[in-house]
Design an enzyme around this catalytic site. Structure first.
Site, PDB file in Angstrom:
ATOM      1  N   ASP A 268       0.847  -1.188   0.000  1.00 31.00           N
ATOM      2  CA  ASP A 268       0.000   0.000   0.000  1.00 31.00           C
ATOM      3  C   ASP A 268       0.885   1.241   0.000  1.00 31.00           C
ATOM      4  O   ASP A 268       1.710   1.420   0.905  1.00 31.00           O
ATOM      5  CB  ASP A 268      -0.915  -0.011   1.231  1.00 31.00           C
ATOM      6  CG  ASP A 268      -1.976   1.078   1.175  1.00 31.00           C
ATOM      7  OD1 ASP A 268      -1.599   2.258   1.166  1.00 31.00           O
ATOM      8  OD2 ASP A 268      -3.168   0.743   1.136  1.00 31.00           O
TER       9      ASP A 268
ATOM     10  N   HIS B  33      -4.496  14.205 -10.188  1.00 35.29           N
ATOM     11  CA  HIS B  33      -4.643  12.782 -10.482  1.00 35.29           C
ATOM     12  C   HIS B  33      -3.722  12.288 -11.594  1.00 35.29           C
ATOM     13  O   HIS B  33      -3.270  11.134 -11.541  1.00 35.29           O
ATOM     14  CB  HIS B  33      -6.105  12.469 -10.816  1.00 35.29           C
ATOM     15  CG  HIS B  33      -6.988  12.502  -9.605  1.00 35.29           C
ATOM     16  ND1 HIS B  33      -7.096  11.451  -8.733  1.00 35.29           N
ATOM     17  CD2 HIS B  33      -7.790  13.489  -9.110  1.00 35.29           C
ATOM     18  CE1 HIS B  33      -7.924  11.764  -7.753  1.00 35.29           C
ATOM     19  NE2 HIS B  33      -8.361  12.994  -7.957  1.00 35.29           N
TER      20      HIS B  33
ATOM     21  N   ASP C 208      -1.457   8.972 -11.340  1.00 39.51           N
ATOM     22  CA  ASP C 208      -1.413   7.895 -12.335  1.00 39.51           C
ATOM     23  C   ASP C 208       0.020   7.575 -12.735  1.00 39.51           C
ATOM     24  O   ASP C 208       0.384   6.406 -12.924  1.00 39.51           O
ATOM     25  CB  ASP C 208      -2.222   8.294 -13.570  1.00 39.51           C
ATOM     26  CG  ASP C 208      -3.717   8.320 -13.310  1.00 39.51           C
ATOM     27  OD1 ASP C 208      -4.145   7.817 -12.249  1.00 39.51           O
ATOM     28  OD2 ASP C 208      -4.455   8.846 -14.165  1.00 39.51           O
TER      29      ASP C 208
ATOM     30  N   GLU D 264      -4.437   2.321  -4.681  1.00 36.64           N
ATOM     31  CA  GLU D 264      -2.975   2.408  -4.605  1.00 36.64           C
ATOM     32  C   GLU D 264      -2.366   1.155  -3.989  1.00 36.64           C
ATOM     33  O   GLU D 264      -1.239   1.164  -3.515  1.00 36.64           O
ATOM     34  CB  GLU D 264      -2.554   3.636  -3.794  1.00 36.64           C
ATOM     35  CG  GLU D 264      -2.910   3.607  -2.327  1.00 36.64           C
ATOM     36  CD  GLU D 264      -4.294   4.169  -2.032  1.00 36.64           C
ATOM     37  OE1 GLU D 264      -4.504   4.611  -0.893  1.00 36.64           O
ATOM     38  OE2 GLU D 264      -5.145   4.178  -2.942  1.00 36.64           O
TER      39      GLU D 264
END
Length: 323
Positions: free
Chosen positions: A188, A201, A205, A231
């Protein structure tokens, strides 16, 4: 009085042929005639990964479970080098390589090099069944893309959650049957929401794609890397016990922390928390849900105790036992 559409006083609509800015083309220009179907494609009908498509790009493909096989099939019923498919001039031929459990073509055992035809079914061992097809380049690419779209995450190109869930079931069943080890690692990314909130964002990405590429380089050929969601990523490592699982996860954590990720004119660094759980003879789990839950609890502890660290489920078990 309204004028009708056939009234000659109406301005005449120009046809496509009249327009000097429109090219006139024929049907043959749009729909290319099918090229000669001279490319071999293998689709798995039954076996470890049903639906998987393998495009033969070389003149010779060796199918087996060994690492040196061109098409590695994770089936214990296959020999390490089980069967060979060769292209000789304008035909494809199949040849058994002295396998233990044999190769069958449309139900008949392959005893000598035999020519293949479009639609033939090839059974390798007892559990793996492949369909051989002759396709042209466009058909072959379309088949590969269709399969990839079903099992790959669009952003990272890693395997998706659906594929992961199926492999988890088969990998744990294999480990139970052969009393071998299987380690599950949940990864994570730390404070990922802050990256999206601060840099947008698209930057997030970029980070996910970069991390996915790194994971693909770090793991072994026999390991599976998948996007678990958001994620989070997951690695399945076959044959790695408790100690090896912790060391493997630590190597992933260190490699990730060293990444420099270019986002526009900035360079970002990210860390990750990892939770690991291992199935083996001394650490049995009854099913996939229990194994993944143990890895998830270990991941939660890693984040709870400061992030950017590895926690193995065995550590939690020992801590509970010492209380």
């Amino acid at each position: 009085m309204p004028r009708h559409a056939d009234d000659e006083s109406l301005p005449r609509a120009r046809s496509f042929a009249d327009r000097d800015d429109t090219a006139v083309i024929t049907t043959g220009d749009v729909a290319r005639k099918r090229a000669s179907p001279d490319r071999g494609t293998l689709t798995m009908l039954a076996g470890p990964t049903p639906g998987a498509v393998f495009a033969m790009e070389e003149d010779e493909v060796v199918i087996g479970r060994g690492r040196d096989a061109s098409l590695r099939v994770d089936d214990r019923g296959l020999s390490r080098r089980h069967v060979r498919i060769q292209r000789r001039e304008d035909r494809f031929w199949i040849e058994d390589l002295g396998s233990t459990n044999g190769t069958y073509l449309n139900g008949d055992r392959v005893l000598m090099p035999t020519p293949l035809s479009d639609g033939d079914r090839v059974q390798a061992g007892k559990n793996t069944l492949l369909c051989f097809q002759l396709q042209d380049e466009l058909e072959q690419r379309a088949a590969q893309r269709l399969y990839d779209s079903a099992v790959r995450d669009a952003l990272t190109q890693l395997h998706n959650r659906r594929y992961l869930d199926e492999r988890l079931e088969s990998e744990l069943a294999y480990a139970m049957r052969h009393r071998s080890a299987l380690s599950v690692m949940l990864i994570d990314l730390d404070h990922f929401k802050g990256i999206n909130d601060t840099f947008g964002h698209p930057a997030g990405d970029t980070v996910l794609r970069t991390v996915a590429t790194m994971l693909g380089r770090v793991v072994r050929a026999e390991d599976l890397v998948a996007r678990y969601g958001g994620e989070e990523f997951c690695v399945l490592a076959r044959g790695i016990g408790v100690g090896g699982g912790s060391r493997f996860a630590e190597r992933i954590r260190e490699t990730l922390a060293e990444l420099s990720i270019a986002v526009g004119d900035r360079t970002l660094r990210v860390t990750a928390s990892l939770g690991v759980a291992t199935f083996d003879a001394t650490h049995p789990f009854p099913d996939v849900a229990a194994l993944v839950h143990a890895a998830d609890l270990a991941l939660y502890r890693a984040k709870e105790t400061g992030r950017n660290r590895v926690v193995h489920a065995e550590q939690l078990r020992q801590a509970r036992g010492s209380v």
